[in-house]
Design a protein around this motif. Structure first.
Motif, PDB file in Angstrom:
ATOM      1  N   ILE A   1       0.850  -1.189   0.000  1.00  0.00           N
ATOM      2  CA  ILE A   1       0.000   0.000   0.000  1.00  0.00           C
ATOM      3  C   ILE A   1       0.887   1.240   0.000  1.00  0.00           C
ATOM      4  CG2 ILE A   1      -1.707   1.320   1.294  1.00  0.00           C
ATOM      5  CD1 ILE A   1      -2.726  -1.331   2.423  1.00  0.00           C
ATOM      6  N   VAL A   2       0.660   2.101  -0.965  1.00  0.00           N
ATOM      7  CA  VAL A   2       1.372   3.374  -1.030  1.00  0.00           C
ATOM      8  C   VAL A   2       0.463   4.436  -0.423  1.00  0.00           C
ATOM      9  CG1 VAL A   2       2.401   5.107  -2.536  1.00  0.00           C
ATOM     10  CG2 VAL A   2       2.695   2.681  -3.042  1.00  0.00           C
ATOM     11  N   LYS A   3       0.811   4.912   0.756  1.00  0.00           N
ATOM     12  CA  LYS A   3      -0.087   5.789   1.499  1.00  0.00           C
ATOM     13  C   LYS A   3      -0.215   7.162   0.858  1.00  0.00           C
ATOM     14  CE  LYS A   3      -1.335   6.946   6.245  1.00  0.00           C
ATOM     15  NZ  LYS A   3      -0.969   6.801   7.677  1.00  0.00           N
ATOM     16  N   LEU A   4       0.839   7.632   0.182  1.00  0.00           N
ATOM     17  CA  LEU A   4       0.785   8.954  -0.447  1.00  0.00           C
ATOM     18  C   LEU A   4      -0.375   9.048  -1.428  1.00  0.00           C
ATOM     19  CD1 LEU A   4       2.251  11.722  -0.703  1.00  0.00           C
ATOM     20  CD2 LEU A   4       3.542  10.719  -2.607  1.00  0.00           C
ATOM     21  N   PHE A   5      -0.739   7.932  -2.027  1.00  0.00           N
ATOM     22  CA  PHE A   5      -1.822   7.928  -3.011  1.00  0.00           C
ATOM     23  C   PHE A   5      -3.091   7.271  -2.477  1.00  0.00           C
ATOM     24  CE2 PHE A   5       1.838   8.850  -5.638  1.00  0.00           C
ATOM     25  CZ  PHE A   5       1.329   9.835  -6.472  1.00  0.00           C
ATOM     26  N   SER A   6      -3.206   7.197  -1.165  1.00  0.00           N
ATOM     27  CA  SER A   6      -4.445   6.734  -0.559  1.00  0.00           C
ATOM     28  C   SER A   6      -5.354   7.925  -0.281  1.00  0.00           C
ATOM     29  CB  SER A   6      -4.156   5.979   0.741  1.00  0.00           C
ATOM     30  OG  SER A   6      -3.612   6.865   1.715  1.00  0.00           O
ATOM     31  N   PRO A   7      -6.678   7.721  -0.275  1.00  0.00           N
ATOM     32  CA  PRO A   7      -7.598   8.837  -0.016  1.00  0.00           C
ATOM     33  C   PRO A   7      -7.476   9.341   1.421  1.00  0.00           C
ATOM     34  CG  PRO A   7      -8.736   6.955  -1.010  1.00  0.00           C
ATOM     35  CD  PRO A   7      -7.385   6.473  -0.587  1.00  0.00           C
ATOM     36  N   PHE A   8      -7.864  10.586   1.609  1.00  0.00           N
ATOM     37  CA  PHE A   8      -7.892  11.184   2.937  1.00  0.00           C
ATOM     38  C   PHE A   8      -9.190  11.953   3.058  1.00  0.00           C
ATOM     39  CE2 PHE A   8      -6.681  14.585   6.041  1.00  0.00           C
ATOM     40  CZ  PHE A   8      -6.373  13.755   7.115  1.00  0.00           C
ATOM     41  N   THR A   9      -9.973  11.612   4.094  1.00  0.00           N
ATOM     42  CA  THR A   9     -11.293  12.208   4.271  1.00  0.00           C
ATOM     43  C   THR A   9     -11.278  13.190   5.435  1.00  0.00           C
ATOM     44  OG1 THR A   9     -12.380  10.209   3.420  1.00  0.00           O
ATOM     45  CG2 THR A   9     -13.735  11.737   4.692  1.00  0.00           C
ATOM     46  N   ILE A  10     -11.760  14.387   5.171  1.00  0.00           N
ATOM     47  CA  ILE A  10     -11.923  15.408   6.206  1.00  0.00           C
ATOM     48  C   ILE A  10     -13.378  15.864   6.148  1.00  0.00           C
ATOM     49  CG2 ILE A  10     -10.934  17.482   7.233  1.00  0.00           C
ATOM     50  CD1 ILE A  10      -8.723  17.313   5.133  1.00  0.00           C
ATOM     51  N   LYS A  11     -14.112  15.600   7.257  1.00  0.00           N
ATOM     52  CA  LYS A  11     -15.550  15.849   7.250  1.00  0.00           C
ATOM     53  C   LYS A  11     -16.146  15.101   6.060  1.00  0.00           C
ATOM     54  CE  LYS A  11     -15.298  19.922  10.152  1.00  0.00           C
ATOM     55  NZ  LYS A  11     -15.231  21.377  10.261  1.00  0.00           N
ATOM     56  N   ASP A  12     -16.837  15.767   5.154  1.00  0.00           N
ATOM     57  CA  ASP A  12     -17.422  15.040   4.026  1.00  0.00           C
ATOM     58  C   ASP A  12     -16.633  15.251   2.737  1.00  0.00           C
ATOM     59  OD1 ASP A  12     -18.053  17.682   3.702  1.00  0.00           O
ATOM     60  OD2 ASP A  12     -20.135  17.342   3.111  1.00  0.00           O
ATOM     61  N   VAL A  13     -15.409  15.754   2.846  1.00  0.00           N
ATOM     62  CA  VAL A  13     -14.562  15.986   1.676  1.00  0.00           C
ATOM     63  C   VAL A  13     -13.524  14.876   1.579  1.00  0.00           C
ATOM     64  CG1 VAL A  13     -12.878  17.533   0.613  1.00  0.00           C
ATOM     65  CG2 VAL A  13     -14.912  18.474   1.724  1.00  0.00           C
ATOM     66  N   VAL A  14     -13.463  14.216   0.426  1.00  0.00           N
ATOM     67  CA  VAL A  14     -12.517  13.124   0.206  1.00  0.00           C
ATOM     68  C   VAL A  14     -11.458  13.578  -0.786  1.00  0.00           C
ATOM     69  CG1 VAL A  14     -12.202  10.735  -0.531  1.00  0.00           C
ATOM     70  CG2 VAL A  14     -14.328  11.410   0.625  1.00  0.00           C
TER      71      VAL A  14
ATOM     72  N   ILE B   1      -4.100  16.292  16.552  1.00  0.00           N
ATOM     73  CA  ILE B   1      -4.805  16.874  15.420  1.00  0.00           C
ATOM     74  C   ILE B   1      -4.047  16.541  14.144  1.00  0.00           C
ATOM     75  CG2 ILE B   1      -3.587  19.106  15.540  1.00  0.00           C
ATOM     76  CD1 ILE B   1      -6.260  20.464  14.840  1.00  0.00           C
ATOM     77  N   ALA B   2      -4.768  16.411  13.029  1.00  0.00           N
ATOM     78  CA  ALA B   2      -4.126  16.136  11.745  1.00  0.00           C
ATOM     79  C   ALA B   2      -3.211  17.292  11.368  1.00  0.00           C
ATOM     80  CB  ALA B   2      -5.179  15.916  10.665  1.00  0.00           C
ATOM     81  N   THR B   3      -2.127  16.959  10.665  1.00  0.00           N
ATOM     82  CA  THR B   3      -1.169  17.982  10.263  1.00  0.00           C
ATOM     83  C   THR B   3      -0.763  17.805   8.806  1.00  0.00           C
ATOM     84  OG1 THR B   3       0.763  16.686  10.993  1.00  0.00           O
ATOM     85  CG2 THR B   3      -0.198  18.250  12.574  1.00  0.00           C
ATOM     86  N   GLY B   4      -0.277  18.901   8.247  1.00  0.00           N
ATOM     87  CA  GLY B   4       0.346  18.883   6.941  1.00  0.00           C
ATOM     88  C   GLY B   4       1.809  19.256   7.074  1.00  0.00           C
ATOM     89  N   ALA B   5       2.674  18.544   6.355  1.00  0.00           N
ATOM     90  CA  ALA B   5       4.111  18.821   6.372  1.00  0.00           C
ATOM     91  C   ALA B   5       4.487  19.578   5.109  1.00  0.00           C
ATOM     92  CB  ALA B   5       4.901  17.514   6.462  1.00  0.00           C
ATOM     93  N   VAL B   6       5.343  20.588   5.273  1.00  0.00           N
ATOM     94  CA  VAL B   6       5.755  21.428   4.150  1.00  0.00           C
ATOM     95  C   VAL B   6       7.215  21.794   4.328  1.00  0.00           C
ATOM     96  CG1 VAL B   6       5.066  23.556   5.311  1.00  0.00           C
ATOM     97  CG2 VAL B   6       5.156  23.510   2.822  1.00  0.00           C
ATOM     98  N   GLY B   7       7.905  22.063   3.219  1.00  0.00           N
ATOM     99  CA  GLY B   7       9.275  22.559   3.319  1.00  0.00           C
ATOM    100  C   GLY B   7      10.306  21.682   2.644  1.00  0.00           C
ATOM    101  N   LEU B   8      10.633  21.988   1.389  1.00  0.00           N
ATOM    102  CA  LEU B   8      11.668  21.277   0.628  1.00  0.00           C
ATOM    103  C   LEU B   8      11.405  19.772   0.563  1.00  0.00           C
ATOM    104  CD1 LEU B   8      14.942  23.137   1.672  1.00  0.00           C
ATOM    105  CD2 LEU B   8      13.509  23.498  -0.332  1.00  0.00           C
ATOM    106  N   ILE B   9      10.153  19.400   0.413  1.00  0.00           N
ATOM    107  CA  ILE B   9       9.789  18.001   0.156  1.00  0.00           C
ATOM    108  C   ILE B   9       9.637  17.872  -1.350  1.00  0.00           C
ATOM    109  CG2 ILE B   9       8.133  16.148   0.586  1.00  0.00           C
ATOM    110  CD1 ILE B   9       7.351  17.708   3.173  1.00  0.00           C
ATOM    111  N   THR B  10      10.602  17.232  -1.992  1.00  0.00           N
ATOM    112  CA  THR B  10      10.624  17.173  -3.456  1.00  0.00           C
ATOM    113  C   THR B  10      10.653  15.756  -3.995  1.00  0.00           C
ATOM    114  OG1 THR B  10      13.053  17.268  -3.519  1.00  0.00           O
ATOM    115  CG2 THR B  10      11.875  19.372  -3.535  1.00  0.00           C
TER     116      THR B  10
END
Length: 351
Positions: free
Chosen positions: A2-15, A278-287
């Motif tokens: 399973i490649v998690k980067l390409f798995s769906p992520f649901t927040i409230k009713d938005v997938v 809480i859910a988080t997003g990671a940012v910063g020179l991720i290439t």
């Protein structure tokens, strides 16, 4: 596997169809200077939607004219802005991506004609103009402008709102003891410094029921600034209010030298996720695709915010899928370019 980067992520009713987010980046391309969407915005964002980015968050969008970072910023301070934003959202949706918008007020970092203002009369740099200190009534007016911006966001059909509480802009200015020297209910204690953001979130919750993100500068790079424990406290407070995700960035509340390297901000997202729950997003020179997969696979963050790499390559998700051996849907018109790269072809033909 399973490649998690390409798995769906649901927040409230938005997938979201994958964990890849186009990080909001200022484009300074509202060429009429009145905050309207331009042809550039359509080309810019739709190419990333065709490239299969899961969530595209529009650049910093001002909730009032004096809150612009530049005179060419996008705006959402007028109902007349809704039509152009709505057309852009519809196009993003047509190519299979979700659409977000970053609501912002620059405060003392505004580069506009006329007065600038902030929590306290402290300039960002010594050679810059001293901002006017906001009165209580002016603070309340800006809180209302964020609420009205959220109402327009919903009318335009966006899926996600992100509040810009980082990089030294107005929300960040209230949060930080480095820029907030007030002695009223919006300054002094950590609880009081949080009140401005707290009331913005409360107001938005009255008109918006979709996913709500907040970008924070989790590290202020100054010994007298907020600590990581302060930011965990703020994240917990926001979670209690219904905020869904913290976009974890750093810096720019005061000038600082920052040691940057691939993933240098990922530990911030990991710490907030773990300690604030809480859910988080990671940012910063991720290439790199493997780097992005490691972050989400090891539960260091939930989403990967890609910025400059998506400027270099709008089709980065297709490249990442190839590197990770994943089959994803892509535009049929471009099949010749990627048919050998993916293990199985799934195409559609946008018209």
């Amino acid at each position: 596997m399973i490649v998690k980067l390409f798995s769906p992520f649901t927040i409230k009713d938005v997938v979201l169809k994958n964990r890849i987010v186009m990080s909001p980046m200022c484009m300074y391309s509202s060429f009429n200077r009145d905050g309207y969407v331009s042809k550039f915005h359509h080309m810019h964002y739709l190419s990333r939607a065709m490239g299969q980015v899961g969530l595209i968050i529009l650049e910093s969008t001002a909730v009032e004219p004096q809150g612009r970072i530049s005179m060419k910023d996008l705006g959402i301070w007028d109902d007349n802005h809704i039509e152009g934003l709505s057309e852009l959202v519809q196009e993003i949706h047509r190519f299979g991506s979700k659409a977000g918008i970053q609501l912002s007020h620059a405060g003392r970092k505004a580069d506009v004609e006329g007065e600038i203002y902030a929590p306290s009369p402290i300039p960002y740099k010594q050679d810059q103009p001293v901002p006017d200190e906001l009165s209580i009534s002016e603070v309340k007016a800006i809180i209302y402008q964020f609420k009205e911006a959220a109402r327009r966001t919903k009318a335009a059909g966006f899926d996600v709102i992100e509040l810009h509480g980082a990089h030294g802009y107005l929300i960040n200015q209230f949060l930080s003891p480095l820029s907030n020297h007030r002695s009223d209910l919006y300054g002094g204690t950590r609880e009081n410094r949080y009140r401005f953001l707290e009331e913005i979130v409360d107001g938005i919750n009255e008109v918006w029921d979709g996913p709500l993100f907040v970008r924070l500068s989790v590290n202020e790079y100054h010994p007298e600034g907020n600590t990581i424990d302060d930011m965990v406290y703020i994240a917990k407070r926001m979670k209690e209010q219904g905020v869904d995700l913290i976009d974890c960035s750093s810096g720019a509340i005061v000038p600082a030298k920052i040691d940057v390297f691939p993933g240098y901000q990922v530990p911030l997202a990991e710490k907030i996720r773990q300690d604030a729950g809480i859910a988080t997003g990671a940012v910063g020179l991720i290439t790199n695709a493997l780097h992005a997969e490691e972050i989400v696979k090891n539960n260091r963050a939930d989403l990967i915010f890609i910025a400059r790499e998506l400027l270099r390559n709008p089709y980065w998700p297709l490249k990442a899928a190839s590197e990770l051996g994943v089959s994803i849907t892509g535009p049929g018109q471009y099949l010749k370019a990627w048919e050998e790269a993916l293990p199985r072809k799934e195409v559609w033909y946008p018209n």
